[in-house]
Design a protein around this motif. Structure first.
Motif, PDB file in Angstrom:
ATOM      1  N   ALA A  46      30.151  45.103  39.252  1.00  0.00           N
ATOM      2  CA  ALA A  46      30.488  44.330  38.215  1.00  0.00           C
ATOM      3  C   ALA A  46      31.631  43.818  38.197  1.00  0.00           C
ATOM      4  N   ALA A  47      32.558  44.191  38.946  1.00  0.00           N
ATOM      5  CA  ALA A  47      33.898  43.492  39.198  1.00  0.00           C
ATOM      6  C   ALA A  47      33.657  42.423  40.211  1.00  0.00           C
ATOM      7  N   ILE A  48      32.995  42.260  40.984  1.00  0.00           N
ATOM      8  CA  ILE A  48      32.748  41.059  42.023  1.00  0.00           C
ATOM      9  C   ILE A  48      32.210  40.133  41.166  1.00  0.00           C
ATOM     10  N   ARG A  49      31.100  40.370  40.158  1.00  0.00           N
ATOM     11  CA  ARG A  49      30.672  39.451  39.518  1.00  0.00           C
ATOM     12  C   ARG A  49      31.514  38.650  38.357  1.00  0.00           C
ATOM     13  N   ALA A  61      37.329  39.121  47.107  1.00  0.00           N
ATOM     14  CA  ALA A  61      37.393  39.688  48.332  1.00  0.00           C
ATOM     15  C   ALA A  61      37.731  41.236  48.652  1.00  0.00           C
ATOM     16  N   HIS A  62      39.021  41.214  47.753  1.00  0.00           N
ATOM     17  CA  HIS A  62      39.539  42.860  47.458  1.00  0.00           C
ATOM     18  C   HIS A  62      38.567  43.678  47.113  1.00  0.00           C
ATOM     19  N   ALA A  63      37.567  43.433  45.991  1.00  0.00           N
ATOM     20  CA  ALA A  63      36.668  44.141  45.164  1.00  0.00           C
ATOM     21  C   ALA A  63      35.361  44.365  46.262  1.00  0.00           C
ATOM     22  N   LEU A  64      35.043  43.191  46.973  1.00  0.00           N
ATOM     23  CA  LEU A  64      34.178  43.577  48.129  1.00  0.00           C
ATOM     24  C   LEU A  64      34.474  44.577  49.170  1.00  0.00           C
ATOM     25  N   GLU A  65      35.740  44.571  49.662  1.00  0.00           N
ATOM     26  CA  GLU A  65      36.206  45.435  50.373  1.00  0.00           C
ATOM     27  C   GLU A  65      36.171  46.971  49.897  1.00  0.00           C
TER      28      GLU A  65
END
Length: 313
Positions: A46-49, A61-65
């Motif tokens: 959800a954060a990434i979206r 990118a940090h959330a993807l990590e």
């Protein structure tokens, strides 16, 4: 709607655009807060979206990590030219070469080098040092980690020939060692290297190719090739040595001819010719004895045949 916007006059259009931008600014703020709240809940998808909607690519990118989607995170960091972050993620993926490349792009060459060496990427580390123009360090690094052949090649480029030769010796690479010596015109040392390796004939051929028959002849003699030694002694006008070589070969006639051309060997020439005459007489006597023996054997066979024929009658 485009048609609706085009139906307005200029002032109305500007007002609408400002309102949209203002609304987007508000929504961007809302999405950013929503993304942070989702991160706290560990709801990284959800954060990434939300970060993507807010166009906060760094945070995305940090959330993807955090979500373990490292390849996507690395790609975004690279697009944002956040090379140090991209390098960190590349290491997490185990891609050491990519990490070093990102550190290099970030201008942190020493960190790139350290990463390569730490993970045993010696070839890549040496290549990087060469690209940076740090040749001496590249040679030392290659040598320290046992890549002696590449180290030797770099030392040659640095004109540190003796150290390159030392490394080729460690590799037991006689061909490469000789190549260095000969390019430098150090023929005697090349020949000595051959002798050290037990390749006396090769040492002789080096002197012969260089047009130095006297040294070549001595080495051919040492290697046991007396025929070639004698021929080269003659070429070097070392007639007495040529005569001695021919004597050891049993070629008394050629030995005598060689001694005839040498100074102070008259007595030896006379002795050889005397020996030659004696040898010829011995050979003639041996030949005559053989002929007599064959004749007697033939007569004996004829008599035996005649006796056998008479008994049959």
């Amino acid at each position: 709607h485009r048609g609706w916007l085009e139906s307005m006059d200029g002032n109305e259009q500007r007002f609408c655009r400002r309102s949209v931008r203002a609304d987007f600014g508000i929504m961007k703020w809302v999405w950013a807060i929503s993304a942070r709240l989702a991160e706290k809940r560990k709801d990284f998808d959800a954060a990434i979206r939300y970060y993507e909607k807010a166009r906060d690519m760094n945070a995305m990118a940090h959330a993807l990590e955090q979500a373990g989607r490292l390849v996507e995170a690395m790609r975004i960091y690279a697009e944002l030219e956040l090379h140090a972050d991209a390098a960190r993620v590349a290491l997490g993926l185990g891609d050491v070469s990519a990490a070093a490349s990102f550190y290099n792009r970030a201008g942190n060459n020493d960190q790139a080098l350290a990463v390569l060496l730490e993970h045993g990427k010696i070839v890549d580390a040496v290549t990087l040092l060469l690209e940076l123009g740090r040749k001496s360090e590249a040679a030392e690094t290659a040598e320290r980690h046992g890549d002696w052949r590449r180290a030797a090649a770099i030392y040659l480029d640095l004109e540190n020939h003796d150290h390159a030769i030392e490394l080729y010796r460690k590799l037991n690479d006689l061909r490469a060692t000789l190549s260095v010596y000969l390019k430098l015109g150090r023929l005697e040392e090349a020949a000595q290297e051959c002798r050290r390796a037990g390749q006396v004939l090769l040492a002789a051929s080096l002197f012969e190719s260089a047009g130095r028959p006297a040294e070549a002849a001595s080495l051919y003699e040492e290697a046991g090739d007396l025929q070639r030694a004698a021929e080269l002694h003659l070429k070097a006008e070392q007639f007495e040595k040529a005569g001695a070589a021919y004597e050891n070969l049993g070629r008394i006639d050629l030995a005598a001819e060689a001694y005839e051309r040498a100074d102070g060997c008259e007595l030896r020439v006379a002795e050889l010719y005397e020996n030659l005459v004696r040898l010829e007489e011995k050979e003639r006597t041996t030949l005559e004895s053989a002929i007599v023996a064959l004749s007697m054997a033939a007569q004996s066979d004829a008599v035996a045949f005649a006796l056998q024929a008479r008994q049959l009658h």
